[in-house]
Enzyme design. Structure first.
Site, PDB file in Angstrom:
ATOM      1  N   ASP A 142      18.735  21.361  34.768  1.00  0.00           N
ATOM      2  CA  ASP A 142      19.586  20.159  34.796  1.00  0.00           C
ATOM      3  C   ASP A 142      19.400  19.657  36.229  1.00  0.00           C
ATOM      4  O   ASP A 142      19.629  20.495  37.286  1.00  0.00           O
ATOM      5  CB  ASP A 142      20.965  20.580  34.646  1.00  0.00           C
ATOM      6  N   ASP A 143      18.654  18.670  36.794  1.00  0.00           N
ATOM      7  CA  ASP A 143      18.298  18.200  37.850  1.00  0.00           C
ATOM      8  C   ASP A 143      19.427  17.240  38.551  1.00  0.00           C
ATOM      9  O   ASP A 143      18.940  16.236  38.960  1.00  0.00           O
ATOM     10  CB  ASP A 143      16.788  17.278  37.794  1.00  0.00           C
ATOM     11  N   GLU A 144      20.289  17.888  38.680  1.00  0.00           N
ATOM     12  CA  GLU A 144      21.230  17.498  39.247  1.00  0.00           C
ATOM     13  C   GLU A 144      21.817  18.187  40.751  1.00  0.00           C
ATOM     14  O   GLU A 144      21.394  19.395  40.768  1.00  0.00           O
ATOM     15  CB  GLU A 144      22.660  17.382  38.808  1.00  0.00           C
ATOM     16  N   TYR A 145      22.203  17.471  41.582  1.00  0.00           N
ATOM     17  CA  TYR A 145      23.096  18.137  42.832  1.00  0.00           C
ATOM     18  C   TYR A 145      22.020  18.910  43.770  1.00  0.00           C
ATOM     19  O   TYR A 145      22.349  19.840  44.212  1.00  0.00           O
ATOM     20  CB  TYR A 145      23.918  19.202  42.448  1.00  0.00           C
TER      21      TYR A 145
END
Length: 286
Positions: A142-145
């Protein structure tokens, strides 16, 4: 007689593990800082099969140390992994695949800015270590934050996630690798070729309450989740509508987020009835 009885019990147990339903798989992200991963095993269809096929421990974080990417498990995640025999294995014995998700850590370093194939391969070994050490069925990304470019780190680049996937698939040839379709990693993968994208097993829509299939070369409809819901956060009528669209358009995954503690069978049962044509019951586990 003793051996015959043992053989029968073994066969019955095996059959219960492989009991398969017809229809898309249902995936559940579980926020383990506040909820139990074993909630995924408490929802059962009328024929005895599981509502949820994949349980995702959410989430580990990508940190860095002297510019080197490191895999970090917070205390709640690590507690589940350390008790894998009690927390993970029983789900697997019930036929549920258990994955560990990796999220950015706000450090400026992410899976979309490895500077070389060698650097990506080094982190792939760290990801594979988590899977092998704790007996997991795979990993989710999950390529968030990540906050790319902060703390002196470089910006995201187009080659990084492709390098990483190639290296990780070599490390985990028979495990699940999945992608929450968001962030630079997803963007660059969608612009890439089918050889790299095909190293994923599944990818799914990250926007709850919507129907938006990922456009990743190399993945077929059966490997994509176009529908995404937040349990109790998405209106139940919308959840049912998205389940209907999933069936009508032939997508293979129905994504859910935030399966919480307690009996949510009214809500879960509403979309499961559409997906599988069966009622849902909330059962004790283990």
């Amino acid at each position: 007689m003793h051996f015959l009885r043992l053989a029968i019990l073994t066969l019955v147990g095996h059959l219960s593990m492989v009991l398969a339903k017809k229809g898309p798989i249902t995936v559940a992200y579980v926020e383990v800082n506040s909820n139990s991963i074993d909630n995924t095993a408490r929802y059962q269809l009328a024929d005895g099969s599981n509502v949820f096929d994949i349980a995702i421990i959410f989430a580990s974080n990508l940190h860095y140390n002297n510019s080197h990417a490191t895999w970090y498990n917070n205390p709640n995640v690590q507690a589940i992994l350390d008790k894998a025999a009690a927390e993970i294995k029983p789900l697997q014995q019930k036929g549920i695949k258990v994955l560990l998700s990796l999220l950015g850590g706000g450090t400026g370093k992410g899976i979309a800015n490895f500077a070389s194939a060698k650097e990506a391969a080094a982190f792939a070994k760290k990801a594979a270590y988590q899977v092998h050490t704790y007996g997991l069925d795979g990993v989710d990304f999950d390529d968030e934050y990540a906050d790319y470019g902060s703390n002196g780190m470089p910006p995201a680049n187009a080659q990084s996630f492709g390098w990483f996937l190639e290296a990780l698939r070599k490390e985990l040839p028979d495990k699940l690798i999945t992608l929450y379709n968001i962030g630079p990693a997803a963007q660059y993968l969608s612009e890439g070729n089918a050889t790299v994208g095909g190293m994923l097993n599944y990818s799914w829509n990250p926007y709850y309450g919507s129907f938006s299939p990922p456009a990743i070369p190399g993945l077929k409809k059966k490997q994509l989740g176009a529908a995404a819901i937040a349990i109790e956060g998405t209106a139940v009528d919308t959840a049912k509508k998205l389940a209907t669209e999933t069936l009508q358009q032939g997508y293979g995954v129905y994504l859910t987020y935030n399966l919480a503690n307690g009996n949510q069978s009214d809500y879960v049962g509403a979309f499961a009835q559409v997906l599988y044509g069966q009622s849902t019951k909330y059962v004790p586990f283990p």
